[in-house]
Design a protein around this motif. Structure first.
Motif, PDB file in Angstrom:
ATOM      1  N   ASP A 165      11.282  -1.874 -18.889  1.00 51.92           N
ATOM      2  CA  ASP A 165      10.406  -0.800 -19.377  1.00 51.92           C
ATOM      3  C   ASP A 165      10.102   0.165 -18.225  1.00 51.92           C
ATOM      4  O   ASP A 165       9.169  -0.045 -17.445  1.00 51.92           O
ATOM      5  N   VAL A 166      10.916   1.206 -18.147  1.00 53.09           N
ATOM      6  CA  VAL A 166      10.807   2.131 -17.009  1.00 53.09           C
ATOM      7  C   VAL A 166       9.486   2.895 -17.061  1.00 53.09           C
ATOM      8  O   VAL A 166       8.819   3.086 -16.042  1.00 53.09           O
ATOM      9  N   ASP A 297       1.007  -3.042  -2.342  1.00 55.45           N
ATOM     10  CA  ASP A 297       1.481  -3.968  -1.309  1.00 55.45           C
ATOM     11  C   ASP A 297       2.973  -3.800  -1.028  1.00 55.45           C
ATOM     12  O   ASP A 297       3.557  -4.570  -0.278  1.00 55.45           O
ATOM     13  N   GLY A 298       3.602  -2.825  -1.691  1.00 58.52           N
ATOM     14  CA  GLY A 298       5.007  -2.550  -1.420  1.00 58.52           C
ATOM     15  C   GLY A 298       5.968  -3.189  -2.395  1.00 58.52           C
ATOM     16  O   GLY A 298       7.173  -2.954  -2.331  1.00 58.52           O
ATOM     17  N   ARG A 299       5.444  -4.005  -3.324  1.00 55.46           N
ATOM     18  CA  ARG A 299       6.367  -4.631  -4.280  1.00 55.46           C
ATOM     19  C   ARG A 299       6.886  -3.573  -5.254  1.00 55.46           C
ATOM     20  O   ARG A 299       6.106  -2.801  -5.811  1.00 55.46           O
ATOM     21  N   ILE A 300       8.205  -3.550  -5.413  1.00 54.73           N
ATOM     22  CA  ILE A 300       8.808  -2.510  -6.250  1.00 54.73           C
ATOM     23  C   ILE A 300       8.560  -2.825  -7.726  1.00 54.73           C
ATOM     24  O   ILE A 300       8.742  -3.955  -8.179  1.00 54.73           O
ATOM     25  N   ARG A 301       8.151  -1.779  -8.471  1.00 54.48           N
ATOM     26  CA  ARG A 301       8.015  -1.939  -9.923  1.00 54.48           C
ATOM     27  C   ARG A 301       9.285  -1.469 -10.629  1.00 54.48           C
ATOM     28  O   ARG A 301       9.791  -2.135 -11.518  1.00 54.48           O
ATOM     29  N   GLY A 302       9.737  -0.297 -10.256  1.00 55.85           N
ATOM     30  CA  GLY A 302      10.901   0.228 -10.978  1.00 55.85           C
ATOM     31  C   GLY A 302      11.589   1.338 -10.203  1.00 55.85           C
ATOM     32  O   GLY A 302      11.039   1.892  -9.248  1.00 55.85           O
ATOM     33  N   LEU A 303      12.800   1.637 -10.638  1.00 55.64           N
ATOM     34  CA  LEU A 303      13.617   2.643  -9.946  1.00 55.64           C
ATOM     35  C   LEU A 303      14.342   3.493 -10.984  1.00 55.64           C
ATOM     36  O   LEU A 303      14.908   2.973 -11.949  1.00 55.64           O
ATOM     37  N   GLN A 304      14.286   4.799 -10.749  1.00 56.16           N
ATOM     38  CA  GLN A 304      15.039   5.728 -11.594  1.00 56.16           C
ATOM     39  C   GLN A 304      16.031   6.466 -10.717  1.00 56.16           C
ATOM     40  O   GLN A 304      15.666   6.990  -9.653  1.00 56.16           O
ATOM     41  N   VAL A 305      17.254   6.542 -11.178  1.00 58.97           N
ATOM     42  CA  VAL A 305      18.305   7.219 -10.412  1.00 58.97           C
ATOM     43  C   VAL A 305      18.967   8.252 -11.308  1.00 58.97           C
ATOM     44  O   VAL A 305      19.344   7.940 -12.437  1.00 58.97           O
ATOM     45  N   GLU A 306      19.087   9.449 -10.825  1.00 64.77           N
ATOM     46  CA  GLU A 306      19.799  10.484 -11.572  1.00 64.77           C
ATOM     47  C   GLU A 306      20.821  11.113 -10.637  1.00 64.77           C
ATOM     48  O   GLU A 306      20.454  11.646  -9.588  1.00 64.77           O
ATOM     49  N   LEU A 307      22.072  11.022 -11.005  1.00 65.76           N
ATOM     50  CA  LEU A 307      23.143  11.517 -10.129  1.00 65.76           C
ATOM     51  C   LEU A 307      23.851  12.699 -10.736  1.00 65.76           C
ATOM     52  O   LEU A 307      24.093  12.731 -11.944  1.00 65.76           O
ATOM     53  N   LEU A 308      24.231  13.624  -9.870  1.00 62.24           N
ATOM     54  CA  LEU A 308      25.277  14.583 -10.220  1.00 62.24           C
ATOM     55  C   LEU A 308      26.464  14.208  -9.347  1.00 62.24           C
ATOM     56  O   LEU A 308      26.332  14.090  -8.125  1.00 62.24           O
ATOM     57  N   ALA A 309      27.607  13.994  -9.968  1.00 62.00           N
ATOM     58  CA  ALA A 309      28.788  13.584  -9.213  1.00 62.00           C
ATOM     59  C   ALA A 309      29.868  14.646  -9.372  1.00 62.00           C
ATOM     60  O   ALA A 309      30.251  14.992 -10.502  1.00 62.00           O
ATOM     61  N   ASP A 310      30.315  15.171  -8.235  1.00 63.13           N
ATOM     62  CA  ASP A 310      31.326  16.235  -8.269  1.00 63.13           C
ATOM     63  C   ASP A 310      32.698  15.608  -8.493  1.00 63.13           C
ATOM     64  O   ASP A 310      33.191  14.853  -7.655  1.00 63.13           O
ATOM     65  N   MET A 311      33.283  15.930  -9.647  1.00 62.09           N
ATOM     66  CA  MET A 311      34.612  15.412  -9.979  1.00 62.09           C
ATOM     67  C   MET A 311      35.699  16.238  -9.312  1.00 62.09           C
ATOM     68  O   MET A 311      36.831  15.803  -9.205  1.00 62.09           O
ATOM     69  N   GLY A 312      35.341  17.488  -8.897  1.00 62.54           N
ATOM     70  CA  GLY A 312      36.388  18.429  -8.527  1.00 62.54           C
ATOM     71  C   GLY A 312      37.020  18.980  -9.792  1.00 62.54           C
ATOM     72  O   GLY A 312      36.418  18.957 -10.870  1.00 62.54           O
ATOM     73  N   ALA A 313      38.248  19.444  -9.685  1.00 69.63           N
ATOM     74  CA  ALA A 313      38.844  20.206 -10.782  1.00 69.63           C
ATOM     75  C   ALA A 313      39.418  19.346 -11.904  1.00 69.63           C
ATOM     76  O   ALA A 313      39.588  19.827 -13.026  1.00 69.63           O
ATOM     77  N   GLU A 340      16.602   2.517 -14.245  1.00 72.97           N
ATOM     78  CA  GLU A 340      17.286   3.489 -15.095  1.00 72.97           C
ATOM     79  C   GLU A 340      18.301   4.218 -14.241  1.00 72.97           C
ATOM     80  O   GLU A 340      17.995   4.652 -13.126  1.00 72.97           O
ATOM     81  N   PHE A 341      19.510   4.333 -14.758  1.00 67.94           N
ATOM     82  CA  PHE A 341      20.566   5.024 -14.030  1.00 67.94           C
ATOM     83  C   PHE A 341      21.169   6.080 -14.937  1.00 67.94           C
ATOM     84  O   PHE A 341      21.565   5.781 -16.067  1.00 67.94           O
ATOM     85  N   GLY A 342      21.204   7.292 -14.450  1.00 64.85           N
ATOM     86  CA  GLY A 342      21.859   8.360 -15.204  1.00 64.85           C
ATOM     87  C   GLY A 342      22.862   9.054 -14.308  1.00 64.85           C
ATOM     88  O   GLY A 342      22.642   9.195 -13.099  1.00 64.85           O
TER      89      GLY A 342
END
Ligand code: MCN
Length: 771
Positions: A165-166, A297-313, A340-342
């Motif tokens: 549950d993000v 206290d530093g304990r991680i609850r959650g992580l969201q990642v959003e990437l733009l990836a250059d494919m080239g042509a 969550e990963f996008g």
């Protein structure tokens, strides 16, 4: 002592170091011709005319062709990894026919009796272009009014993966770290540039190529050109490095094959370094947006990642799969409740990207390890302490992570303790504090990277679930020769990794034959008829194990024969160090004697063939998860911006080690490549899409002079997914090192309010940040 674990010098090196090699460019064939490609000077343009007639008339020129001449037969270069159902995979002609989409794309070629005559004749080719707008920036490319790289638009695909549950993880989170990192574009620079030689006897074709993937290439060449697979033989002779860049089906390979078919003569192509910088597939090139929610206290609850990836042509062999290889790695070695990963793949008018050492995993590791340092800074905790509070403890293995992978084994505490001791962590922290207090112009930074990676690609069923176009098994054969010597045939295709030595060690132990009595054959589809080749740090944990399994089958056959000759039951035989002994007696047969007995076949029992040869295929149950702790101390001169690595400690855990010397070499080379991304290398395009870094003077590869001494050590937590307990090592150093270096630089500068430096962290960038 067993062979496995011995620091054997590599069998292959004497030949390599004394120049008795077979690089593709050294090969000669009677009547051999040379091809050179004319390459687009425009990032994006319509081709309105190609005229090769003047080139055809020049001395020594045998033929010249434009893209139109290949249009009917050249097919489309393959993409084997459609990561989403609605992915856009544009047609990718090996030679451009009507439109070019990056500087360097082939538009015509000349075939001549000599390499230099062919190069000169390129100047006589006339091509008319109607310029189209270049598309270079990923964010701009996604804007609705952006010019289009392909008719279907600039978005290749978009993928979203959610676990846990993000929203709840971020709701009222005491700490949220929000950062954007840029993975600059890199240019793989293997020592041996790419080269191809294609020949035919009129009916069948042989293609020698400086490739990592002779087996995959053969299948793909058949699919692309329509030449039946059994009429194509692919040979990877000596290959001088690849680092992922030769995990490809290239335009030049396809075109050389078509040219030899058309002309009936052998045709060779060897790229120049500048041509290579333009047209070998590039690596990395992502914009990463991370949000991390944590408790006070530093304990991680959650992580969201959003990437733009250059494919080239275009999408090349595994282009869209590269960012997806990082999808399950952003959580690193840490426990959390939601993830969550996008990722959006974006077309631009640049050279396509694809696998480069680590392929998706260095990018992910960089991002999470940078963010962990940011979290530590926010909470005023030591970066190691934040990691300790979050990592999977050794007693918790096997552990299924939030992204769904099951890490089979590991001991992050042990590797970290060892690394900190070797590094002198506390002493360096004290020196850092002292320099800060004194206002020393040279500040000290300490960088931490506690990483894991998923390698050993891979279980076929998992690759299938990820929609990859092939399996992940590997094949090995063992031939017992009549004189008791052994030939091992492997489906892996080493290009610097030392498989000949390592597979000899594995076989020597398994069969009890001397290390020197074993030879290893590879890289020729007519000899090693089955294979999935070398990449993804898979060769030992998949291919080495296939060899081990084949040895087991040889022993089973030998046992049957021995029981017949020694007139006992197979169960009454003990096998040790190459000798079958009837328990409690001195009645024996060596495996060499049995090989000879099988060869003569004078007295074989029912059901035993006249050979002890065997082969086996291995498909692991799981990936391999090496891990380690890398620590880097950097001195940053705040007056000049110069960052100099003072010390570097790497403690890696790759499970059981077959050859410690090879493993150390792999770690060294890997760290060099990771440091190179942190400090030196970057592919730079100008605003019109011209690559500016086409030479070694512009593209800064570090030399040994630019690198520190590395202190390396190991812990050994055996893998549970293969009988040797080994984990992959080929990419570990690259994945671990980049964040260790950048974390150290940022750590040095943090009191000056700096929390990021864009890679490569050049003196100029650091100097500007300080001002
Ligand atoms: N090894 C070992 N014990 C272990 C793990 C590995 O002794 N626990 C040995 C193996 O037996 C093998 C070598 O280390 O000889 C590397 O094994 P592995 O990790 O299985 O990696 P691969 O052989 O599959 O090599 C691929 C990997 C990748 S993905 C890149 S990129 C890379 C790398 O190897 N490219 C290289 N290392 C390279 N080294 C050279 N010289 N040139 C390249 O292009």
């Amino acid at each position: 002592m067993t062979e496995v674990g011995k620091a054997r010098k590599r069998k292959e090196d004497r030949r390599l170091l004394t120049g008795r090699t077979q690089w593709t460019d050294n090969l000669r064939q009677p009547g051999m011709l040379h091809v050179m490609f004319l390459r687009s000077p425009m990032a994006h343009a319509r081709i309105t005319r190609v005229d090769v007639s003047a080139a055809r008339d020049l001395p020594g020129v045998v033929a010249a062709f434009g893209g139109q001449d290949f249009a009917a037969e050249q097919g489309s270069l393959p993409c084997a990894w459609p990561v989403s159902e609605d992915i856009v995979i544009p047609d990718h002609p090996p030679m451009a026919v009507s439109e070019v989409r990056y500087v360097g794309e082939a538009v015509a070629c000349v075939v001549a009796t000599d390499h230099y005559l062919a190069a000169d004749a390129l100047e006589a080719i006339e091509v008319d272009y109607e310029p189209l707008p270049a598309v270079l920036d990923m964010n701009e490319a996604l804007a609705p009014d952006s010019p289009k790289v392909h008719e279907a638009g600039n978005q290749a695909f978009t993928v979203k993966i959610t676990s846990g549950d993000v929203e709840a993880a971020f709701r009222d989170a005491p700490v949220v770290i929000d950062r954007t990192y840029i993975q600059q574009r890199l240019i793989p620079s293997a020592m041996e540039p790419r080269a191809v030689l294609a020949g035919t006897d009129g009916d069948s074709f042989t293609l020698w190529s400086s490739t990592q993937i002779p087996h995959v290439l053969r299948v793909m060449l058949a699919v692309v050109t329509g030449i039946p697979e059994h009429k194509i033989r692919v040979i990877a002779p000596d290959v001088g490095g690849g680092f992922g860049s030769k995990l490809q089906v290239t335009a030049e390979e396809v075109l050389c094959l078509l040219l030899t078919r058309r002309l009936g003569k052998p045709v060779k192509w060897t790229e120049s370094r500048s041509e290579g910088n333009l047209t070998v597939h590039h690596g990395r090139d992502q914009i990463q947006h991370l949000r991390l929610a944590a408790e006070a206290d530093g304990r991680i609850r959650g992580l969201q990642v959003e990437l733009l990836a250059d494919m080239g042509a275009y999408l090349m062999l595994v282009t869209p799969g590269i960012p997806m290889l990082g999808a399950s790695m952003f959580n690193g070695i840490y426990k959390m409740d939601a993830y969550e990963f996008g990722c959006t793949g974006v077309f631009t008018t640049k050279m396509p990207t694809d696998a480069y050492r680590g392929a998706g995993r260095p990018e992910a590791t960089y991002a999470i390890e940078r963010v962990m340092d940011e979290l530590a800074a926010e909470l005023r905790l030591d970066p190691m302490e934040v990691r300790r509070r979050n990592w999977i403890k050794h007693e918790e293995f096997p552990y299924t992570t939030i992204s769904g992978l099951t890490y089979d084994s590991g001991n992050y505490e042990a590797a970290t303790d060892r690394a900190m001791a070797l590094f002198g962590y506390d002493k360096l922290r004290a020196e850092q504090a002292d320099r800060r207090d004194r206002g020393d112009p040279v500040q000290l930074g300490i960088g931490v990277s506690t990483f894991t990676e998923m390698c050993g690609l891979a279980p076929s069923r998992m690759l299938g679930a990820a929609n990859y176009g092939a399996g992940g098994w590997e094949h090995g054969s063992v031939r017992m020769l009549p004189t008791g010597k052994v030939e091992v045939i492997t489906g892996t295709s080493p290009h610097g990794q030392g498989h000949v030595t390592a597979w000899s060690q594995i076989t020597a132990d398994a069969l009890g034959v001397p290390f020197e009595d074993i030879t290893v054959l590879h890289g020729d589809t007519a000899i090693a008829h089955k294979g999935m080749d070398t990449y993804g740090s898979r060769s030992l944990t998949v291919g080495g194990i296939a060899v081990l399994k084949a040895c087991d089958k040889v022993k089973d056959k030998a046992r049957k024969l021995a029981s017949h000759l020694l007139e006992c039951s197979p169960d009454d035989l003990e096998f040790a160090e190459g000798v079958f002994t009837v328990k409690g007696t001195d009645s024996q047969k060596t495996i060499q004697e049995l090989a000879y007995a099988a060869f003569t076949a004078h007295d074989l029992p029912e059901g035993v063939e006249a050979r002890l040869d065997s082969d086996a295929t291995f498909d692991p149950e799981n990936y391999s998860f090496p891990h380690g702790t890398h620590l880097c101390a950097v001195e940053v001169d705040t007056e000049t911006g110069m960052a100099k690595i003072r010390s570097y400690v790497a403690v890696d855990d790759v499970g059981t080690v077959v050859n410690p010397l090879i493993v150390e070499g792999q770690i060294h080379g890997g760290i060099a490549q990771g440091v190179a991304q942190a400090l030196y290398e970057e592919a730079v395009y100008d605003s019109e899409g011209n690559l500016l870094t086409t030479t070694m003077a512009d593209y800064l590869l570090p030399t040994a002079m630019d690198l520190p001494d590395f202190v390396t050590d190991r812990t050994e937590t055996p893998a549970t997914s293969n009988p040797l307990g080994a984990k992959g090592v080929g990419e570990a150093g690259t994945i671990a090192s980049t964040p260790a270096v950048v974390n150290a630089i940022v750590d040095a500068l943090r009191p000056r309010g700096i929390h990021d430096i864009q890679m490569p962290c050049t003196p100029e960038r650091i100097w500007r940040a300080l001002r």
